[in-house]
Design a protein around this motif. Structure first.
Motif, PDB file in Angstrom:
ATOM      1  N   ALA A  26      48.451 -68.683 -59.592  1.00 11.02           N
ATOM      2  CA  ALA A  26      47.821 -68.966 -58.299  1.00 11.02           C
ATOM      3  C   ALA A  26      46.587 -68.092 -58.105  1.00 11.02           C
ATOM      4  O   ALA A  26      46.525 -66.950 -58.589  1.00 11.02           O
ATOM      5  N   ARG A  27      45.618 -68.626 -57.349  1.00 12.41           N
ATOM      6  CA  ARG A  27      44.349 -67.909 -57.200  1.00 12.41           C
ATOM      7  C   ARG A  27      43.939 -67.710 -55.743  1.00 12.41           C
ATOM      8  O   ARG A  27      43.043 -66.923 -55.459  1.00 12.41           O
ATOM      9  N   GLU A  28      44.532 -68.422 -54.787  1.00 11.98           N
ATOM     10  CA  GLU A  28      44.049 -68.393 -53.406  1.00 11.98           C
ATOM     11  C   GLU A  28      44.853 -67.414 -52.564  1.00 11.98           C
ATOM     12  O   GLU A  28      46.076 -67.510 -52.474  1.00 11.98           O
ATOM     13  N   VAL A  29      44.139 -66.493 -51.942  1.00 12.71           N
ATOM     14  CA  VAL A  29      44.749 -65.483 -51.073  1.00 12.71           C
ATOM     15  C   VAL A  29      44.260 -65.724 -49.650  1.00 12.71           C
ATOM     16  O   VAL A  29      43.057 -65.820 -49.405  1.00 12.71           O
ATOM     17  N   GLU A 298      39.331 -66.382 -53.285  1.00  9.40           N
ATOM     18  CA  GLU A 298      39.804 -66.883 -54.583  1.00  9.40           C
ATOM     19  C   GLU A 298      39.688 -65.753 -55.601  1.00  9.40           C
ATOM     20  O   GLU A 298      38.610 -65.180 -55.782  1.00  9.40           O
ATOM     21  N   VAL A 299      40.814 -65.432 -56.251  1.00  8.85           N
ATOM     22  CA  VAL A 299      40.854 -64.313 -57.191  1.00  8.85           C
ATOM     23  C   VAL A 299      41.162 -64.832 -58.591  1.00  8.85           C
ATOM     24  O   VAL A 299      41.690 -65.937 -58.746  1.00  8.85           O
ATOM     25  N   PRO A 300      40.853 -64.060 -59.635  1.00 11.23           N
ATOM     26  CA  PRO A 300      41.225 -64.478 -60.988  1.00 11.23           C
ATOM     27  C   PRO A 300      42.743 -64.525 -61.137  1.00 11.23           C
ATOM     28  O   PRO A 300      43.439 -63.658 -60.592  1.00 11.23           O
ATOM     29  N   VAL A 333      43.193 -56.614 -48.068  1.00  8.83           N
ATOM     30  CA  VAL A 333      43.849 -57.882 -48.393  1.00  8.83           C
ATOM     31  C   VAL A 333      44.330 -57.781 -49.835  1.00  8.83           C
ATOM     32  O   VAL A 333      43.530 -57.507 -50.742  1.00  8.83           O
ATOM     33  N   ARG A 334      45.620 -57.982 -50.075  1.00  6.44           N
ATOM     34  CA  ARG A 334      46.224 -57.754 -51.387  1.00  6.44           C
ATOM     35  C   ARG A 334      46.655 -59.065 -52.034  1.00  6.44           C
ATOM     36  O   ARG A 334      46.879 -60.070 -51.357  1.00  6.44           O
ATOM     37  N   ALA A 335      46.810 -59.026 -53.331  1.00  6.19           N
ATOM     38  CA  ALA A 335      47.399 -60.128 -54.100  1.00  6.19           C
ATOM     39  C   ALA A 335      48.412 -59.549 -55.068  1.00  6.19           C
ATOM     40  O   ALA A 335      48.097 -58.610 -55.806  1.00  6.19           O
ATOM     41  N   VAL A 336      49.632 -60.081 -55.051  1.00  5.55           N
ATOM     42  CA  VAL A 336      50.711 -59.624 -55.931  1.00  5.55           C
ATOM     43  C   VAL A 336      51.350 -60.864 -56.563  1.00  5.55           C
ATOM     44  O   VAL A 336      51.839 -61.732 -55.840  1.00  5.55           O
ATOM     45  N   TRP A 337      51.350 -60.931 -57.883  1.00  3.24           N
ATOM     46  CA  TRP A 337      51.936 -62.092 -58.557  1.00  3.24           C
ATOM     47  C   TRP A 337      53.413 -61.838 -58.852  1.00  3.24           C
ATOM     48  O   TRP A 337      53.788 -60.767 -59.337  1.00  3.24           O
ATOM     49  N   THR A 338      54.237 -62.825 -58.514  1.00  2.77           N
ATOM     50  CA  THR A 338      55.688 -62.655 -58.641  1.00  2.77           C
ATOM     51  C   THR A 338      56.330 -63.947 -59.118  1.00  2.77           C
ATOM     52  O   THR A 338      55.789 -65.041 -58.918  1.00  2.77           O
ATOM     53  N   ASP A 339      57.533 -63.822 -59.744  1.00  2.00           N
ATOM     54  CA  ASP A 339      58.317 -64.999 -60.112  1.00  2.00           C
ATOM     55  C   ASP A 339      59.423 -65.268 -59.097  1.00  2.00           C
ATOM     56  O   ASP A 339      60.287 -66.117 -59.316  1.00  2.00           O
TER      57      ASP A 339
END
Length: 447
Positions: A26-29, A298-300, A333-339
């Motif tokens: 996912a890329r949108e925060v 939008e983040v990488p 504003v943070r982004a954390v990738w999770t399963d």
């Protein structure tokens, strides 16, 4: 950068509400940024009270021929302008402009501003009695004269109030747009339409471009109260030209920045560069108040377990030398990738609420456009969706306005019937106020 610190300037704080968790790829925060200004000096108050920052105000009064039909409009405009002048603090510089197909200084004249006081208020109100209706409408000319007058004063707060009762028929749309582009960032302006013969899109365009408010005053008898309220708000401003600054890391891109409370206003295209990977979005003048902004970045894409700073939000006031003073508040504003599927699919209630409010405004505007074009099926569908969204978000004021245009059959399902007869004032009120929102109800443990 230095933190701006003056006794009469409110203190700013920034709070960020978001679900930072994203699924893999996912890329949108999305985040809702709440900016609050508080603790400034008591700047508003009755005429004669001192204190507050330097301020300059120009009131632009429509004096075109249509203002005499009915005569109550011209009388109401004179009384409203007098009431607004009565509300000015002593020392605030002001002028009155009569607007027709040309712009004319009514008071004090000679390209000057007067300093509010007992004598100048009396002189201005005497000059107002001589206002008469006649001629056409060229609003761009009014705005350019207001800008020249406001530029003659070294004032912290520069504000305009514009009243019109008709369409801008004596200059091209391009001339009005050019005037707005010239005036943007130089002063703020509240715009009001009186009666029902003016064009909603013109009045809202003016307020939007100049970061003010727009509204309808269908009955001229209500003008004085509205002008008094507007001026009290203007007198409560403590700092001008505040910008929301967004820094994003390499590879990230700001998709949009929208004010979402107290009204919806898209600021995305108003960005100005502020150094590497940073941009400023204008917010206008502030007193003691709070506003919400929806930021989408939008983040990488990244692997599970990765965390990154998606954006840093701060507040600045630009300086004449091209630099800026910081207002001492920022949010992350943070982004954390999770399963964790539950975490990554949970919608933040702040973001969900304001996404619905933006859709509500759009549905109203599209529904009214379809109704005017005779596409009753599209109008019914869009206004039905608006009724549904107003109910879901608790926007009772908008729901009440919608009920004057449609008969609600089932609010939850968005089932409505278009009314066969709708008062023009009711339709214009709904269109003008379609962007007004309600604040999200926050849980007790939220900031």
């Amino acid at each position: 950068m230095a933190i701006l610190s003056k006794p009469d300037v409110p203190r700013f704080s920034v709070d960020v509400y978001q679900n930072a968790y994203l699924p893999e790829g996912a890329r949108e925060v999305n985040a809702v940024v709440t900016v609050t200004a508080s603790g400034g000096a008591t700047l508003s108050g009755p005429a004669g009270s001192g204190g507050g920052p330097d301020a300059a105000v120009v009131i632009m009064v429509d004096c075109s021929g249509s203002m005499d039909y009915p005569p109550a409009k011209m009388r109401g405009a004179r009384e409203a302008t007098a009431a607004a002048i009565d509300t000015l603090r002593d020392g605030v510089r002001f002028a009155v402009v009569a607007g027709t197909h040309v712009a004319r200084e009514v008071y004090p004249g000679d390209g000057r501003l007067a300093a509010a006081g007992p004598e100048t208020r009396a002189q201005a109100q005497q000059a107002l009695r001589r206002l008469t209706a006649g001629g056409g409408t060229a609003i761009g000319a009014w705005l350019r004269l207001a800008d020249r007058l406001l530029s003659s004063a070294d004032a912290t707060i520069r504000h305009g109030v514009l009243l019109t009762d008709g369409r801008n028929e004596h200059e091209t749309p391009e001339r009005l747009t050019a005037a707005l582009e010239h005036c943007a960032g130089r002063f703020t302006c509240d715009a009001r339409g009186v009666g029902t013969d003016w064009e909603v899109k013109e009045v809202t365009q003016i307020a939007s471009a100049l970061l003010g408010t727009a509204d309808i005053v269908a009955d001229p008898e209500h003008l004085a109260a509205d002008f008094t309220s507007m001026m009290e708000t203007a007198m409560g401003k403590g700092v001008a030209d505040v910008a929301l600054r967004l820094w994003t890391p390499a590879g990230a891109r700001v998709r949009f920045v929208k004010q979402v409370a107290p009204s919806v206003e898209d600021l995305t295209d108003r960005r100005t560069g502020a150094g590497p990977r940073a941009g400023d979005y204008p917010t206008g003048s502030w007193g003691d108040e709070s506003r919400d902004y929806h930021v989408c970045v939008e983040v990488p894409p990244a692997d599970i377990g990765r965390e990154m700073l998606a954006a840093r939000v701060s507040l600045v006031v630009p300086r004449a030398d091209g630099g800026a003073d910081a207002l001492g508040a920022q949010g992350l504003v943070r982004a954390v990738w999770t399963d964790d599927l539950a975490a990554s699919t949970s919608l933040d209630p702040q973001v969900a609420h304001y996404t619905g409010q933006a859709e509500l405004a759009e549905a109203i505007q599209q529904g009214l456009e379809a109704r005017k074009a005779g596409d009753m099926d599209a109008a019914t569908a869009k206004l039905g969706r608006a009724v549904q969204l107003a109910g879901l978000s608790g926007n009772a004021d908008t729901a009440k306005l919608l009920s004057k245009v449609v008969d609600v059959v089932d609010e939850a399902a968005g089932t409505v019937r278009l009314k066969t007869k709708v008062a023009e004032a009711d339709e214009m009120t709904l269109e003008t106020r379609s962007t007004k929102t309600v604040r999200v109800t926050r849980r007790p443990n939220e900031q």
